[in-house]
Design a protein around this motif. Sequence first.
Motif, PDB file in Angstrom:
ATOM      1  N   LYS A  51     -49.347 -27.308  54.536  1.00 48.56           N
ATOM      2  CA  LYS A  51     -48.841 -28.186  55.592  1.00 48.56           C
ATOM      3  C   LYS A  51     -49.627 -27.950  56.876  1.00 48.56           C
ATOM      4  CE  LYS A  51     -44.055 -28.846  54.308  1.00 48.56           C
ATOM      5  NZ  LYS A  51     -42.693 -28.737  54.778  1.00 48.56           N
ATOM      6  N   LEU A  52     -49.682 -28.973  57.699  1.00 50.18           N
ATOM      7  CA  LEU A  52     -50.346 -28.871  58.996  1.00 50.18           C
ATOM      8  C   LEU A  52     -49.398 -28.247  60.002  1.00 50.18           C
ATOM      9  CD1 LEU A  52     -52.734 -29.584  60.897  1.00 50.18           C
ATOM     10  CD2 LEU A  52     -51.554 -31.748  61.343  1.00 50.18           C
ATOM     11  N   ASN A  53     -49.851 -27.177  60.657  1.00 47.70           N
ATOM     12  CA  ASN A  53     -49.096 -26.568  61.736  1.00 47.70           C
ATOM     13  C   ASN A  53     -49.431 -27.358  62.996  1.00 47.70           C
ATOM     14  OD1 ASN A  53     -48.366 -24.995  64.006  1.00 47.70           O
ATOM     15  ND2 ASN A  53     -48.474 -23.118  62.804  1.00 47.70           N
ATOM     16  N   PRO A  54     -48.442 -28.040  63.590  1.00 52.05           N
ATOM     17  CA  PRO A  54     -48.737 -28.883  64.745  1.00 52.05           C
ATOM     18  C   PRO A  54     -49.234 -28.111  65.969  1.00 52.05           C
ATOM     19  CG  PRO A  54     -46.370 -28.874  64.283  1.00 52.05           C
ATOM     20  CD  PRO A  54     -47.042 -28.076  63.211  1.00 52.05           C
ATOM     21  N   LEU A  55     -48.859 -26.846  66.088  1.00 48.02           N
ATOM     22  CA  LEU A  55     -49.304 -26.057  67.239  1.00 48.02           C
ATOM     23  C   LEU A  55     -50.741 -25.575  67.094  1.00 48.02           C
ATOM     24  CD1 LEU A  55     -46.091 -23.920  67.857  1.00 48.02           C
ATOM     25  CD2 LEU A  55     -46.841 -25.963  69.090  1.00 48.02           C
ATOM     26  N   THR A  56     -51.079 -25.038  65.915  1.00 42.48           N
ATOM     27  CA  THR A  56     -52.416 -24.464  65.718  1.00 42.48           C
ATOM     28  C   THR A  56     -53.411 -25.467  65.144  1.00 42.48           C
ATOM     29  OG1 THR A  56     -51.908 -23.709  63.482  1.00 42.48           O
ATOM     30  CG2 THR A  56     -51.432 -22.174  65.298  1.00 42.48           C
ATOM     31  N   ARG A  57     -52.884 -26.586  64.593  1.00 43.71           N
ATOM     32  CA  ARG A  57     -53.712 -27.600  63.931  1.00 43.71           C
ATOM     33  C   ARG A  57     -54.422 -27.039  62.699  1.00 43.71           C
ATOM     34  NH1 ARG A  57     -52.009 -32.125  64.993  1.00 43.71           N
ATOM     35  NH2 ARG A  57     -53.973 -33.113  64.516  1.00 43.71           N
ATOM     36  N   ILE A  58     -53.820 -25.996  62.099  1.00 45.63           N
ATOM     37  CA  ILE A  58     -54.368 -25.367  60.892  1.00 45.63           C
ATOM     38  C   ILE A  58     -53.482 -25.738  59.713  1.00 45.63           C
ATOM     39  CG2 ILE A  58     -54.839 -23.165  59.740  1.00 45.63           C
ATOM     40  CD1 ILE A  58     -55.430 -21.992  62.499  1.00 45.63           C
ATOM     41  N   VAL A  59     -54.109 -26.101  58.605  1.00 44.15           N
ATOM     42  CA  VAL A  59     -53.381 -26.406  57.384  1.00 44.15           C
ATOM     43  C   VAL A  59     -53.234 -25.114  56.584  1.00 44.15           C
ATOM     44  CG1 VAL A  59     -53.401 -27.734  55.241  1.00 44.15           C
ATOM     45  CG2 VAL A  59     -54.274 -28.766  57.346  1.00 44.15           C
TER      46      VAL A  59
END
Length: 132
Positions: A51-59
Amino acid sequence: MRYLPKGALALAAAAVERTLKLWVDGEMEVLQAADPMKKQANKPSIKVVLKLNPLTRIVSNVASNFSAENWAAKTNNYFKSINKMKLDSLEEVVRLAMPFMLPSKTRHQGCSYGPQSLVEDDEDIRACLVDN
């Protein structure tokens, strides 16, 4: 029974809860092997969806990891329930699990380790399981 693996039972209960939650939420992905007749050694056949972490923009799948940050409190609550079980019931659970256990060279008999801090204030449903 001299040694009851209460910590192991608490971890197993939390792991089952996590797996069922991932399944219900549609966050598990079955991997299709190129040749279903060949089992790949040390390769999982099911994995957690990234899933995409909205804070870090890392999947990643960090949010659903079986980590202390995500599961320590729930595991502690299962441990509380296990500590409240009648000895006969607990011994029966362990007896029924024995056929599924592999012998271990590192198993230490006579010592039982559990969560160090069992917080009593925030009573959780996991800490209220009872046997008949």
